[in-house]
Design an enzyme around this catalytic site. Sequence first.
Site: not given
Lengths: 309, 309
Positions: B238, B210, B207-208
């Site tokens: 996705d 990487g 996610g945030e």
Amino acid sequence: MNKLLIVGTVAFDAIETPFGKTDKILGGAATYIGLASSFFNVDAGIVSVVGEDFPKEYLDLLENKDVNIEGVEVVKGGKTFFWSGKYHNDLNSRDTLVTELNVLADFNPVVPEAYKNADVVLLGNLHPLVQTAVLNQLTEKPKLIVLDTMNFWMDNTWDELMEVIKRVDVITINDEEARQLSGEYSLVKAAEKIHEMGPKYVVIKKGEHGALLFHKKEVFFAPALPLEEVFDPTGAGDTFAGGFAGYIAQSENISFHNMKNGIIYGSNLASFCVEQFGTKRMEDLKREDVNTRLKQFKALTQFEIELDE
Amino acid sequence: MNKLLIVGTVAFDAIETPFGKTDKILGGAATYIGLASSFFNVDAGIVSVVGEDFPKEYLDLLENKDVNIEGVEVVKGGKTFFWSGKYHNDLNSRDTLVTELNVLADFNPVVPEAYKNADVVLLGNLHPLVQTAVLNQLTEKPKLIVLDTMNFWMDNTWDELMEVIKRVDVITINDEEARQLSGEYSLVKAAEKIHEMGPKYVVIKKGEHGALLFHKKEVFFAPALPLEEVFDPTGAGDTFAGGFAGYIAQSENISFHNMKNGIIYGSNLASFCVEQFGTKRMEDLKREDVNTRLKQFKALTQFEIELDE
């Protein structure tokens, strides 16, 4: 050789992680910073305080790494600062079990004459008034002042912290602390707000998720090296800061470009620190190990894309 | 032009984040993957299913991006898959409010003739038996098969999931899913275990924080671009997978070196996806925007250190 002045704790730690526990061992921010900075060609000196109970072999260990300890006051009859903590299973959070300030409670830092004109000053995590007292003793403006701090000082000594933050060039804090200090959730916005408080450079440490360096609209990111085993995160943030400051002091170059390299060196050294309990891995670390890992950092992050515009 | 076969949901989403909420809007893994892949010079086709309630304008939107929708079955009298979720304040976690499988419950994927010899196949997050059914229809071995999945299938269809995992080259999952799938906390060890299940390449999305690409002993990391505002993380994973697969399909090169670039392109496109609700940002995105951001990714990660050995 450029001078690096380090201010911070030299202490006893007792650590428990899912992988084991230690009795009182060598710890303290300045200890980790000093060990990290010893990998660079700098004249590093520590200002700190310990009690009479502090083993000579620990101070020898620093001296043998060419870290100057003239500024480490030994208080007769005093007891050394002691911290004990237990890490949770994910190693990302911990509970403090014991904090005995001891000689740290009345610490009045005295900067040795030889370091009053230091090129780089690293104010390790300590009471902001102690950090300020160090800055007030400097006879020349350093090329770079780096401040490390934590949420405890934001909670308890906000005004004093703001005074010292104003005077520094670089601040290093973790992501939660950046959010607390700025009141912004987005780290980009947090860094902008913190810039306005004084520091031209904002380093946000995210532990196993790496570190960000902000300077105005520029931003650089260094990942943490993915490791098979992390035994003990204690001192990783200090080692990171020490690697950064040591590299900058050695290279005498405070450009953003060069600071990127400093952040990489900080991450590099921190990746070793966590591999064993306490300072153990940093004591045995060889220059070749650091160079090998630097190649791993390059492989981890460097890519080549041609733009087809 | 190389063919990219995409299997996944085309759906309705209703999303709530701290920044607002939407009614039923266009969503679904294959939708995001299709939009992301449309930035590359590939012949992309989607295999999916929708109900009669699905607006023609949504299908037109994909067609206008040159995404082939011949394989999107429209079930007469059927209702389209609907998901509704609410994100927590940190946007890193969410609660699912509604899941109506509708036509997805009986989805029997049919790969159009033209895509049975696809060069790259991306199996979007779906029941592993659906993913397997798609592989069984291929007439030629693809150059690369990429599988996206999630914890739900690990909880409920372990054996079926293992069967499809065996047959793919690349798996993309998040960090918690990698830990669940492997039983290892360390992501390095998790990737090793997952390699042994079949996939030569393991992509772990954080996610945030990487994404990591593992291949045997090699590892590459792409950070998420630090953003001022994140409005809606829906579809980011996705989009990441679609950018990766689209780039690999276009370049016809499945070396580890080239996959690094694919990971960067995936992160690049995902960084746009989160800037507005749903597919909005991806619909308007221009090639120049992607190129500009690629330069930001370079500035964010590239450094030059000479080794002084």
